[in-house]
Design a protein around this motif. Structure first.
Motif, PDB file in Angstrom:
ATOM      1  N   ASN A 127       0.897  -1.415  -0.045  1.00 45.80           N
ATOM      2  CA  ASN A 127      -0.078  -0.007  -0.203  1.00 45.80           C
ATOM      3  C   ASN A 127       0.956   1.184  -0.004  1.00 45.80           C
ATOM      4  OD1 ASN A 127      -2.457   1.346  -0.131  1.00 45.80           O
ATOM      5  ND2 ASN A 127      -2.348   1.790   2.149  1.00 45.80           N
ATOM      6  N   SER A 128       2.201   1.212   0.341  1.00 47.74           N
ATOM      7  CA  SER A 128       2.969   2.639   0.387  1.00 47.74           C
ATOM      8  C   SER A 128       3.492   2.564  -0.940  1.00 47.74           C
ATOM      9  CB  SER A 128       4.132   1.996   1.445  1.00 47.74           C
ATOM     10  OG  SER A 128       4.907   0.935   1.075  1.00 47.74           O
ATOM     11  N   ASN A 129       2.973   3.153  -1.806  1.00 44.13           N
ATOM     12  CA  ASN A 129       3.254   3.218  -2.967  1.00 44.13           C
ATOM     13  C   ASN A 129       3.458   4.854  -3.656  1.00 44.13           C
ATOM     14  OD1 ASN A 129       4.047   2.164  -5.645  1.00 44.13           O
ATOM     15  ND2 ASN A 129       1.905   2.536  -6.545  1.00 44.13           N
ATOM     16  N   SER A 130       3.547   5.627  -2.565  1.00 47.81           N
ATOM     17  CA  SER A 130       4.004   7.079  -2.895  1.00 47.81           C
ATOM     18  C   SER A 130       5.277   7.194  -3.837  1.00 47.81           C
ATOM     19  CB  SER A 130       4.145   7.901  -1.573  1.00 47.81           C
ATOM     20  OG  SER A 130       5.426   7.299  -1.063  1.00 47.81           O
ATOM     21  N   ALA A 131       5.150   8.388  -4.488  1.00 49.55           N
ATOM     22  CA  ALA A 131       6.336   8.752  -5.390  1.00 49.55           C
ATOM     23  C   ALA A 131       7.602   8.419  -4.577  1.00 49.55           C
ATOM     24  CB  ALA A 131       6.226  10.101  -5.997  1.00 49.55           C
ATOM     25  N   ASN A 132       7.910   8.581  -3.262  1.00 48.55           N
ATOM     26  CA  ASN A 132       9.139   8.732  -2.657  1.00 48.55           C
ATOM     27  C   ASN A 132       9.193   7.189  -2.173  1.00 48.55           C
ATOM     28  OD1 ASN A 132       9.542  11.307  -3.061  1.00 48.55           O
ATOM     29  ND2 ASN A 132       8.268  12.038  -1.144  1.00 48.55           N
ATOM     30  N   SER A 141      10.226   3.447  -1.738  1.00 47.42           N
ATOM     31  CA  SER A 141      11.702   3.040  -2.120  1.00 47.42           C
ATOM     32  C   SER A 141      11.226   1.871  -3.001  1.00 47.42           C
ATOM     33  CB  SER A 141      12.525   2.267  -0.905  1.00 47.42           C
ATOM     34  OG  SER A 141      11.433   1.261  -0.163  1.00 47.42           O
ATOM     35  N   HIS A 142      10.355   1.175  -3.167  1.00 50.57           N
ATOM     36  CA  HIS A 142      10.007   0.073  -4.223  1.00 50.57           C
ATOM     37  C   HIS A 142       8.668   0.622  -4.786  1.00 50.57           C
ATOM     38  CE1 HIS A 142      12.955  -1.557  -1.613  1.00 50.57           C
ATOM     39  NE2 HIS A 142      13.280  -2.369  -2.852  1.00 50.57           N
ATOM     40  N   PRO A 143       8.333   1.420  -5.612  1.00 49.39           N
ATOM     41  CA  PRO A 143       7.315   1.748  -6.032  1.00 49.39           C
ATOM     42  C   PRO A 143       6.771   0.951  -7.269  1.00 49.39           C
ATOM     43  CG  PRO A 143       8.858   3.289  -7.095  1.00 49.39           C
ATOM     44  CD  PRO A 143       9.388   2.483  -6.078  1.00 49.39           C
ATOM     45  N   PHE A 144       5.483   0.688  -7.770  1.00 45.05           N
ATOM     46  CA  PHE A 144       4.984  -0.304  -8.756  1.00 45.05           C
ATOM     47  C   PHE A 144       5.705   0.432 -10.165  1.00 45.05           C
ATOM     48  CE2 PHE A 144       1.657  -1.724  -5.903  1.00 45.05           C
ATOM     49  CZ  PHE A 144       1.916  -2.954  -5.959  1.00 45.05           C
ATOM     50  N   LYS A 145       6.208  -0.267 -10.921  1.00 42.52           N
ATOM     51  CA  LYS A 145       6.756  -0.053 -12.134  1.00 42.52           C
ATOM     52  C   LYS A 145       5.403  -0.215 -13.164  1.00 42.52           C
ATOM     53  CE  LYS A 145      11.577  -0.128 -11.071  1.00 42.52           C
ATOM     54  NZ  LYS A 145      12.816  -0.700 -11.759  1.00 42.52           N
ATOM     55  N   THR A 188      -2.415 -12.311  -2.927  1.00 41.84           N
ATOM     56  CA  THR A 188      -2.483 -11.047  -3.592  1.00 41.84           C
ATOM     57  C   THR A 188      -1.473 -10.168  -3.195  1.00 41.84           C
ATOM     58  OG1 THR A 188      -4.781 -10.956  -3.683  1.00 41.84           O
ATOM     59  CG2 THR A 188      -3.803  -8.878  -4.081  1.00 41.84           C
ATOM     60  N   ALA A 189      -1.200 -10.028  -1.606  1.00 39.91           N
ATOM     61  CA  ALA A 189      -0.132  -9.338  -1.034  1.00 39.91           C
ATOM     62  C   ALA A 189       1.215  -9.703  -1.268  1.00 39.91           C
ATOM     63  CB  ALA A 189      -0.304  -9.285   0.642  1.00 39.91           C
ATOM     64  N   ILE A 190       1.464 -11.115  -1.489  1.00 43.99           N
ATOM     65  CA  ILE A 190       2.619 -11.802  -2.012  1.00 43.99           C
ATOM     66  C   ILE A 190       2.892 -11.427  -3.339  1.00 43.99           C
ATOM     67  CG2 ILE A 190       3.830 -13.880  -2.276  1.00 43.99           C
ATOM     68  CD1 ILE A 190       2.373 -15.001   0.144  1.00 43.99           C
ATOM     69  N   ASN A 191       1.871 -11.528  -4.286  1.00 44.56           N
ATOM     70  CA  ASN A 191       2.172 -11.251  -5.707  1.00 44.56           C
ATOM     71  C   ASN A 191       2.644  -9.782  -5.889  1.00 44.56           C
ATOM     72  OD1 ASN A 191       1.482 -13.308  -8.010  1.00 44.56           O
ATOM     73  ND2 ASN A 191       0.267 -13.840  -6.225  1.00 44.56           N
ATOM     74  N   LEU A 192       1.872  -8.837  -5.080  1.00 44.58           N
ATOM     75  CA  LEU A 192       2.062  -7.424  -5.429  1.00 44.58           C
ATOM     76  C   LEU A 192       3.466  -7.236  -4.908  1.00 44.58           C
ATOM     77  CD1 LEU A 192      -1.358  -5.878  -4.773  1.00 44.58           C
ATOM     78  CD2 LEU A 192      -0.354  -6.391  -6.974  1.00 44.58           C
ATOM     79  N   THR A 193       3.941  -7.721  -3.690  1.00 40.46           N
ATOM     80  CA  THR A 193       5.302  -7.586  -3.076  1.00 40.46           C
ATOM     81  C   THR A 193       6.290  -8.206  -4.225  1.00 40.46           C
ATOM     82  OG1 THR A 193       4.276  -7.602  -0.770  1.00 40.46           O
ATOM     83  CG2 THR A 193       6.762  -8.179  -1.164  1.00 40.46           C
ATOM     84  N   LEU A 194       6.248  -9.419  -4.710  1.00 38.43           N
ATOM     85  CA  LEU A 194       7.061  -9.513  -5.545  1.00 38.43           C
ATOM     86  C   LEU A 194       7.289  -8.666  -6.932  1.00 38.43           C
ATOM     87  CD1 LEU A 194       6.522 -13.451  -5.539  1.00 38.43           C
ATOM     88  CD2 LEU A 194       8.414 -12.284  -4.393  1.00 38.43           C
ATOM     89  N   TYR A 195       6.030  -8.069  -7.217  1.00 34.30           N
ATOM     90  CA  TYR A 195       6.167  -7.113  -8.372  1.00 34.30           C
ATOM     91  C   TYR A 195       6.994  -5.933  -8.155  1.00 34.30           C
ATOM     92  CZ  TYR A 195       1.773  -9.688 -10.129  1.00 34.30           C
ATOM     93  OH  TYR A 195       1.000 -10.827 -10.575  1.00 34.30           O
ATOM     94  N   LYS A 196       6.765  -5.438  -6.689  1.00 34.49           N
ATOM     95  CA  LYS A 196       7.695  -4.330  -6.477  1.00 34.49           C
ATOM     96  C   LYS A 196       8.973  -4.580  -6.448  1.00 34.49           C
ATOM     97  CE  LYS A 196       4.773  -0.955  -3.818  1.00 34.49           C
ATOM     98  NZ  LYS A 196       4.628  -0.465  -2.572  1.00 34.49           N
ATOM     99  N   LEU A 197       9.479  -5.788  -5.736  1.00 31.43           N
ATOM    100  CA  LEU A 197      10.819  -6.256  -5.303  1.00 31.43           C
ATOM    101  C   LEU A 197      11.480  -6.763  -6.650  1.00 31.43           C
ATOM    102  CD1 LEU A 197      10.273  -8.012  -1.920  1.00 31.43           C
ATOM    103  CD2 LEU A 197      10.966  -5.860  -2.406  1.00 31.43           C
ATOM    104  N   ILE A 198      11.024  -7.495  -7.288  1.00 34.44           N
ATOM    105  CA  ILE A 198      11.801  -8.071  -8.581  1.00 34.44           C
ATOM    106  C   ILE A 198      12.567  -7.036  -9.557  1.00 34.44           C
ATOM    107  CG2 ILE A 198      11.509  -9.554 -10.769  1.00 34.44           C
ATOM    108  CD1 ILE A 198       9.683 -11.312  -9.399  1.00 34.44           C
ATOM    109  N   PRO A 199      11.950  -6.097  -9.846  1.00 39.98           N
ATOM    110  CA  PRO A 199      10.694  -5.543 -10.115  1.00 39.98           C
ATOM    111  C   PRO A 199      10.176  -5.851 -11.633  1.00 39.98           C
ATOM    112  CG  PRO A 199      12.112  -3.658 -10.734  1.00 39.98           C
ATOM    113  CD  PRO A 199      13.009  -5.015 -10.696  1.00 39.98           C
ATOM    114  N   VAL A 200       8.467  -6.050 -11.583  1.00 43.59           N
ATOM    115  CA  VAL A 200       7.892  -6.187 -12.521  1.00 43.59           C
ATOM    116  C   VAL A 200       7.191  -5.111 -13.402  1.00 43.59           C
ATOM    117  CG1 VAL A 200       6.087  -7.814 -13.566  1.00 43.59           C
ATOM    118  CG2 VAL A 200       7.647  -8.674 -11.785  1.00 43.59           C
TER     119      VAL A 200
END
Length: 440
Positions: A23-28, A30-34, A304-316
């Motif tokens: 949920n912490s997907n602000s512009a600042n 550390s790992h925003p969604f791409k 859902t939480a695990i998937n979205l976390t992986l999307y941020k960390l890999i990143p996808v």
């Protein structure tokens, strides 16, 4: 039982932590969604490469070098998550090599084209036999006239390692060129075969230097000295060459701009579709499978939480196709839970105690879940490996991650929660909440 409940609490805490991270997907952050071009807005450029002067066996290598050069050039300007790829297409029976450039966040197509820039094409050309015996070169006035006096060689910017600003003993600016090992061999062959002759250096089809070869040069180092080249001109030339002397000429043949608002609309629509899909599936699970359905909902939330976390960390890089793959994989996760619940129901009908029915239900369902998911995993890997489109690759990657995570959550999370409930005695209430459908 205590260990199982402690593990269940641990899973809940981990799930809440992942939910907060997602949920912490602000512009600042550390790992925003791409987000891909279709969700973030940006510019899509299509270039056609002219490989007519390159041997067929070298085309793939040249296109790879072209992709690297353009990517390096764009990176200089700090464009976030650019996508540069090559692809082949057949148009009218003729194979065409294309360069696809996607620049998320750059919605000004003219600015996007400027980022690619006036791409310098560097190549070395040797003097034709007729040139040496005539004064044609002295009387040639245009670049085309001069180019007609020289033969094209295989030595191009593809083999250029770097360019540097240098000064000779007279403090005259010149540009030093360092070729890679293949380029050094080509340059040595050229100088060996043309001692006493002119070798012209062309940039963008224009001669920038026509030196006479004095000796064989095997070091892979050459200099461009323009005679009247000023330090600023030499510096500009060095910058352009380092930005990327292209191994093959390219021509812009198509542009597409996706506005930021259009991308935001596509993202909102996709997220809304995903939420509605999740809510409807959750409602079905709750009404049809009752308590196991509630456990499946918690498991899907973890999924859902695990998937979205992986999307941020890999990143996808998420695109509309990727979100479709994610939503599709939710269906796979639901299927796994339903298989388990149906096996549990069969075991309960046999008269097994609830705890035993849970254990046997998972054991029997595992083989079906493993085989069906394994076939999906193989399909996703093949799709990702052989796909030429980034959209399809993104879909395959997201789908593959989703299937793997669904196996984990169905077998580990759902089983842990069901076992942690600790129902051992059977009565009408327990029978009802563990039944499904129209059973009472």
């Amino acid at each position: 039982m205590l260990k199982t409940r402690v593990f269940a609490i641990f899973l809940i805490i981990v799930g809440l932590g992942l939910g907060y991270f997602v949920n912490s997907n602000s512009a600042n952050a550390s790992h925003p969604f791409k987000l891909g071009l279709d969700l973030n807005g940006g510019t899509h450029l299509v270039y056609q490469a002219d490989v007519s002067k390159i041997a067929a066996s070298d085309v793939d290598g040249a296109m790879q070098s072209l992709r690297d050069v353009i990517e390096n050039r764009i990176n200089v300007f700090g464009v976030a998550e650019p996508l540069v790829q090559t692809e082949k297409a057949t148009i009218g029976g003729v194979q065409v090599n294309k360069l696809i450039v996607e620049l998320p966040g750059v919605t000004d197509v003219n600015k996007a084209i400027a980022l690619i820039g006036a791409t310098p094409t560097l190549d070395f050309r040797t003097e034709k036999a007729s040139t040496a015996s005539s004064s044609a070169l002295d009387t040639a006035t245009s670049s085309e006239d001069i180019a007609s006096l020289f033969d094209v060689t295989p030595l191009t910017g593809q083999y250029l390692q770097r360019a540097t600003l240098e000064f000779d003993q007279n403090n005259q600016a010149m540009v030093g060129l360092q070729f890679n090992s293949d380029g050094a061999k080509l340059f040595a062959d050229i100088t060996k075969a043309n001692i006493g002759k002119r070798v012209a250096i062309f940039l963008d089809g224009k001669p920038i230097s026509i030196p006479v070869v004095q000796s064989v040069i095997t070091s892979g180092q050459a200099q461009i000295s323009g005679g009247n080249m000023t330090p600023d001109e030499a510096k500009t030339l060095v910058r352009n060459l380092n930005y990327g002397a292209l191994p093959v000429p390219i021509q812009l043949i198509g542009t597409q701009t996706i506005g930021a608002s259009l991308g935001a609309d596509a993202l909102n629509t996709s997220v809304k579709a995903g939420l509605w899909g999740f809510l409807l599936v959750a409602l079905f699970l709750l009404l049809w499978y009752r308590l196991p359905g509630l456990v499946a909902i918690v498991s899907l939330a973890m999924y859902t939480a695990i998937n979205l976390t992986l999307y941020k960390l890999i990143p996808v890089t998420l695109t509309s196709a990727g979100l479709a793959g994610f939503i599709l994989s939710i269906g796979m996760a639901v299927d796994a839970n339903i298989l388990i619940f149906e096996r549990m129901k069969e075991e309960l009908k046999k008269g097994l105690a609830l705890e035993d029915a849970v254990r046997e239900g998972f054991a029997r369902a595992w083989l079906s879940i493993r085989d069906s998911n394994l076939s999906s995993i193989i399909t996703a890997i093949i799709l990702y490996t052989f796909a030429t489109s980034a959209l399809i690759k993104g879909f395959a990657l997201v789908f593959l991650i989703g299937v793997l995570v669904s196996m984990f959550t169905a077998i580990t999370v759902s089983r842990t929660f069901l076992k942690a409930l600790g129902f051992k005695k059977k009565n009408r209430f327990i029978h009802f909440i563990f039944s499904n459908g129209l059973d009472k």
